[in-house]
Design a protein around this motif. Structure first.
Motif, PDB file in Angstrom:
ATOM      1  N   UNK A   1       0.927  -1.400   0.087  1.00 18.60           N
ATOM      2  CA  UNK A   1       0.105  -0.076   0.063  1.00 18.60           C
ATOM      3  C   UNK A   1       0.933   1.332   0.113  1.00 18.60           C
ATOM      4  N   UNK A   2       0.292   2.201  -0.647  1.00 20.35           N
ATOM      5  CA  UNK A   2       0.819   3.519  -0.310  1.00 20.35           C
ATOM      6  C   UNK A   2       0.205   4.361   0.733  1.00 20.35           C
ATOM      7  N   UNK A   3       0.700   4.585   1.680  1.00 24.08           N
ATOM      8  CA  UNK A   3      -0.121   5.385   2.523  1.00 24.08           C
ATOM      9  C   UNK A   3       0.176   6.495   3.049  1.00 24.08           C
ATOM     10  N   UNK A   4      -0.650   7.728   3.239  1.00 22.24           N
ATOM     11  CA  UNK A   4      -0.221   9.077   3.555  1.00 22.24           C
ATOM     12  C   UNK A   4      -0.961   9.630   4.431  1.00 22.24           C
ATOM     13  N   UNK A   5      -0.487  10.104   5.722  1.00 16.58           N
ATOM     14  CA  UNK A   5      -1.124  10.739   6.633  1.00 16.58           C
ATOM     15  C   UNK A   5      -1.108  12.312   6.900  1.00 16.58           C
ATOM     16  N   UNK A   6      -2.146  13.004   6.763  1.00 13.89           N
ATOM     17  CA  UNK A   6      -1.950  14.361   6.677  1.00 13.89           C
ATOM     18  C   UNK A   6      -2.622  14.854   7.877  1.00 13.89           C
ATOM     19  N   UNK A   7      -1.792  15.786   8.288  1.00 14.40           N
ATOM     20  CA  UNK A   7      -2.304  16.482   9.601  1.00 14.40           C
ATOM     21  C   UNK A   7      -2.614  18.046   9.555  1.00 14.40           C
ATOM     22  N   UNK A   8      -3.555  18.624   9.849  1.00 17.08           N
ATOM     23  CA  UNK A   8      -4.201  19.681   9.878  1.00 17.08           C
ATOM     24  C   UNK A   8      -3.435  20.765  10.704  1.00 17.08           C
ATOM     25  N   UNK A   9      -2.838  21.502  10.613  1.00 16.65           N
ATOM     26  CA  UNK A   9      -2.025  22.559  11.878  1.00 16.65           C
ATOM     27  C   UNK A   9      -2.538  23.753  11.689  1.00 16.65           C
ATOM     28  N   UNK A  10      -3.653  24.141  11.173  1.00 13.21           N
ATOM     29  CA  UNK A  10      -4.188  25.605  11.206  1.00 13.21           C
ATOM     30  C   UNK A  10      -4.883  25.914  12.625  1.00 13.21           C
ATOM     31  N   UNK A  11      -5.237  27.271  12.513  1.00 12.82           N
ATOM     32  CA  UNK A  11      -5.562  27.754  13.904  1.00 12.82           C
ATOM     33  C   UNK A  11      -6.785  27.388  14.395  1.00 12.82           C
ATOM     34  N   UNK A  12      -7.806  26.760  13.475  1.00 12.65           N
ATOM     35  CA  UNK A  12      -8.915  26.166  13.991  1.00 12.65           C
ATOM     36  C   UNK A  12      -8.910  25.067  14.514  1.00 12.65           C
ATOM     37  N   UNK A  13      -7.723  24.237  14.602  1.00 13.10           N
ATOM     38  CA  UNK A  13      -7.099  23.054  15.021  1.00 13.10           C
ATOM     39  C   UNK A  13      -6.705  23.246  16.433  1.00 13.10           C
ATOM     40  N   UNK A  14      -6.862  24.383  16.868  1.00 12.74           N
ATOM     41  CA  UNK A  14      -6.170  24.730  18.350  1.00 12.74           C
ATOM     42  C   UNK A  14      -6.946  23.888  19.295  1.00 12.74           C
ATOM     43  N   UNK A  15      -6.462  23.908  20.548  1.00 12.54           N
ATOM     44  CA  UNK A  15      -7.576  23.249  21.570  1.00 12.54           C
ATOM     45  C   UNK A  15      -7.471  21.619  21.407  1.00 12.54           C
ATOM     46  N   UNK A  16      -8.394  21.062  22.102  1.00 12.00           N
ATOM     47  CA  UNK A  16      -8.623  19.727  22.078  1.00 12.00           C
ATOM     48  C   UNK A  16      -8.718  19.020  20.867  1.00 12.00           C
ATOM     49  N   UNK A  17      -9.358  19.675  19.708  1.00 13.80           N
ATOM     50  CA  UNK A  17      -9.474  19.198  18.325  1.00 13.80           C
ATOM     51  C   UNK A  17      -7.867  18.941  17.915  1.00 13.80           C
ATOM     52  N   UNK A  18      -6.953  19.834  18.065  1.00 14.79           N
ATOM     53  CA  UNK A  18      -5.757  19.584  17.617  1.00 14.79           C
ATOM     54  C   UNK A  18      -5.033  18.583  18.353  1.00 14.79           C
TER      55      UNK A  18
END
Length: 786
Positions: free
Chosen positions: A247-264
């Protein structure tokens, strides 16, 4: 727009508002300015309307909904952007359970929800209505990936050199990662199971996992079953698909401001679980990409997982940038996947769905779909998210712990399995998710039963097994200190040998199993033999009768000081001829090994380590190289704790943990010391060779008790002829003299027995009194002494 009412002297958060709001579209009022609320609100709405109007007019003039940039903003880790010290870097967040207190979203009735198969890519039709947008989006895919990858290789090559020079940093990073794996071990195990069975299936049956049913045995589970007399039931191996996962597997992580707090925080914990599960499943060729204002490649499929990747991830994962270039990140994942050549490609996007690429996102998702790439938007947390409105395939989960269940539901739906609640709905429950998480037992009973039934149905598939061979070596302390336990220990070993194969054969007749045994009994320097091996040629025997006979012949003697030659015994275990598919070593010990690494005993005659040069690191490495599973059966936990920790230090890694069990309850046998009173006849009839023989027996007894670790015994010695004299009174056996001067005289039994009675009364409460009367029997006096 944003209108903030604050208490006096509280922070204004002005910098935050500037980052997340349209320019001039926010106001900050103190509570004392509440009368200005209506005009302030009108002012914000006016500014927002003006900004929207300008944006619309600008788009109409350009005739497109594109960004100004025509290529991806693609970057790699940069040394100058990273901290120079480990303690300055935010650690990976592993406390997403705090969402119960921090979440601001609706208290949903569902632990998770997943998309259905018949959905379309949201807003794709709208995007295709603007051909200029489509052309611009296609052009934006043309990134500087080759140049970026060249810089990426340069960075990691340089980092490896610097890391080799900075051993502290490398060691600290490795310890941090191992601690993260231990913290999340149960979740990672569940992630790994779901990935292997449903998300990344094999195409042929090879891999084994512990289960209640199956077509072969699982080694760690078998060990637990044996030690617990089969109260532990999961000792079979579930066969999941595949000798190889391509498999080709890619993990993407959003580090924008809306991901602040417990969402991040939740996204970070989920990412760590994904990585740990992939590594546990033997998959290292995956990529990691972070995206915010730009897209940053943290790991490519060719880059091995290690401290350098972890260092880059820790430095960038905690950053919060003002925009979220989700479409660019997916386009980058597409290009990385196309370079791998794997037939199946999967992308998991950890985000809240509030991106800033507009209609470029549906076009990026369409491009991935055309290339047969599976893209899943994954939002984890209890705040509001938007992934279900922008991704065709999505998962919304309240906490990281339920993500495996959600993945299982999603990929089971692809296999058209009926009677699966794909919304994760808790039927008949009026509790909120918060209530469920605080009181899980009352909700998950039926779900657990359902999953157990389906799991069992999966485990029994497959062809009948081959004959399973198992090598079991028992390494047993046989010094004097084991005298109180050795009978019980031999009984337990006999039970293992006699009962395990018939028990498995009775309950699971399809399983063909051959178990072979070896026995290593050990003592200490200078005992002879110090350790012995059965069979003596280092092989394993399937003759259970002969093995049990050898076990029953063991006697507890010798040992002298507290620590024993455990390291020599483990060295002998490493040299056994291990040939079976399953191998494990059971260590039964009540005392530590020699050396300060293994004990704090001040009486250790070899505090600097084993006199023959054996080390815990060396003997354990040999056993690990032969893939031998080790079970440490402790008798006195306080005595062997340091040895146990040293053994675990060199044995354990990301995927292997030392099993520490009590073979039987140590407090079931009461261990007491002795107060031994000798009455030695020194009358005339005992002179010459008789006295010499008596002294030899006296000395032999004391030396044997010392060697058998009767170090707490007390000795009282009375010599008698016509009268009695007290030579020693309650003297510790380790310091008592071994010679008594001969006096001669007539024989009278009354005085020594009266004196012995007085000595017996001196016995401490924890001592068992023992009287040893040594005489030729020729004397006079009252035949019935008082």
């Amino acid at each position: 727009g944003f209108l903030l009412l604050r208490e006096p002297n509280h922070p204004s958060h002005e910098e935050f508002l500037k980052a997340v709001c349209t320019p001039d579209c926010f106001r900050i009022l103190d509570m004392s300015q509440i009368n200005f609320l209506p005009p302030s609100l009108i002012g914000i709405l006016t500014k927002m309307f003006d900004a929207a109007k300008k944006a619309i007019l600008s788009l109409e003039e350009r005739g497109t909904h594109t960004r100004a940039a025509s290529t991806l903003s693609l970057k790699t880790p940069v040394k100058q952007e990273m901290c120079s010290e480990f303690h300055q870097v935010p650690k990976l967040v592993l406390n997403a359970s705090s969402c119960l207190d921090e979440g601001t979203g609706i208290r949903q009735k569902h632990l998770f929800s997943v998309s259905s198969m018949d959905t379309e890519i949201p807003f794709l039709t709208l995007a295709h209505q603007d051909q200029a947008l489509v052309r611009a989006s296609a052009k934006s895919v043309e990134s500087n990936l080759d140049e970026c990858l060249r810089k990426y290789e340069e960075y990691f090559s340089q980092f490896e050199i610097e890391q080799a020079q900075n051993r502290f940093l490398r060691t600290t990073l490795e310890q941090h990662w191992l601690e993260s794996m231990r913290t999340l071990a149960p979740q990672i195990e569940e992630f790994s199971t779901v990935l292997e069975q449903f998300v990344l299936p094999h195409n042929k049956y090879t891999r084994k996992r512990s289960a209640l049913k199956g077509s072969s045995l699982h080694l760690p589970g078998l060990v637990k079953a044996v030690i617990t007399n089969f109260t532990y039931k999961k000792f079979f191996a579930a066969k999941t698909a595949g000798g190889k996962r391509n498999y080709s597997i890619c993990l993407l992580l959003d580090i924008s401001s809306s991901m602040n707090g417990h969402l991040g925080d939740s996204a970070q914990e989920t990412l760590v679980c994904f990585i740990g599960a992939l590594l546990q499943s033997g998959i290292e060729d995956f990529s990691i990409v972070l995206f915010g204002q730009s897209v940053r490649i943290i790991k490519t499929e060719d880059q091995p997982w290690g401290p350098s990747v972890l260092w880059a991830l820790m430095n960038y994962a905690s950053r919060k940038e003002n925009v979220s270039m989700d479409a660019d990140a997916i386009n980058t994942a597409v290009q990385l996947a196309m370079m791998s050549g794997a037939p199946d490609k999967k992308v998991f996007v950890l985000t809240d769905g509030f991106g800033t690429c507009g209609l470029h996102l549906p076009l990026a998702l369409e491009r991935a779909e055309q290339l047969n790439m599976d893209v899943v938007g994954l939002a984890v947390g209890m705040d509001r998210t938007n992934v279900k409105h922008v991704f065709k395939r999505y998962i919304v989960a309240t906490v990281p712990a339920v993500v495996p269940q959600a993945l299982r539901a999603m990929y089971l739906e692809e296999n058209t399995v009926a009677d699966v609640d794909f919304d994760g709905q808790l039927r008949g429950s009026e509790d909120s998710v918060e209530d469920i998480l605080r009181n899980p037992d009352k909700v998950f009973t039926d779900i657990a039963k359902q999953m157990s039934g389906e799991r069992e149905a999966t485990l029994v598939r497959g062809d009948k097994p081959d004959v399973i061979t198992v090598d079991v070596a028992v390494c047993m302390d046989c010094t004097g200190s084991m005298s109180a336990w050795i009978t019980n220990a031999k009984s337990q070993i006999g039970t293992i040998v006699k009962d395990i194969a018939p028990r498995v054969q009775k309950d699971f007749p399809d399983v063909q199993m051959e178990i072979r045994f070896s026995l290593i009994s050990y003592r200490d320097y200078p005992d002879n033999p110090r350790h012995s091996v059965f069979p003596n040629d280092g092989t394993f025997t399937d003759d259970t009768a002969a093995f049990c006979q050898q076990v029953n012949s063991l006697q507890a003697k010798g040992g002298e000081d507290g620590p024993e030659d455990l390291l020599g015994a483990l060295d002998a275990a490493g040299k056994l001829k291990w040939t079976s598919r399953l191998k494990f070593l059971i260590i039964v010990a009540d005392a530590p090994a020699h050396g300060r690494e293994c004990n704090d005993d001040l009486e250790d005659r070899y505090p600097d380590g084993d006199p023959e040069g054996h080390t815990m690191a060396g003997v354990v490495k040999e056993l690990c190289d032969k893939k031998v599973d080790i079970i440490f059966c402790q008798v006195k936990a306080s005595a062997t704790l340091k040895t146990q920790k040293a053994l675990a230090k060199y044995y354990e890694n990301d995927f292997r943990k030392l099993s520490v069990v009590n073979l039987f309850k140590a407090d079931a046998v009461e261990v007491r010391r002795f107060h031994i009173i000798f009455c030695l006849d020194e009358s005339t009839s005992m002179r010459g060779h008789r006295w010499q023989a008596l002294m030899k027996a006296y000395r032999t007894f004391i030396v044997r008790r010392r060697n058998d670790q009767g170090v707490g015994d007390l000795i009282s010695t009375i010599a008698f002829g016509s009268d009695a004299r007290l030579v020693h009174s309650t003297v510790p056996i380790m310091t008592v003299g071994q010679d008594v001067e001969y006096k001669g005289g007539n024989t009278n039994f009354d005085p020594p027995l009266d004196m012995a009675a007085a000595e017996l009364r001196k016995s401490p409460p924890d001592c068992i009194p023992v009287l040893i009367f040594m005489s030729d029997g020729q004397g006079y006096g009252d035949p019935l002494p008082k």
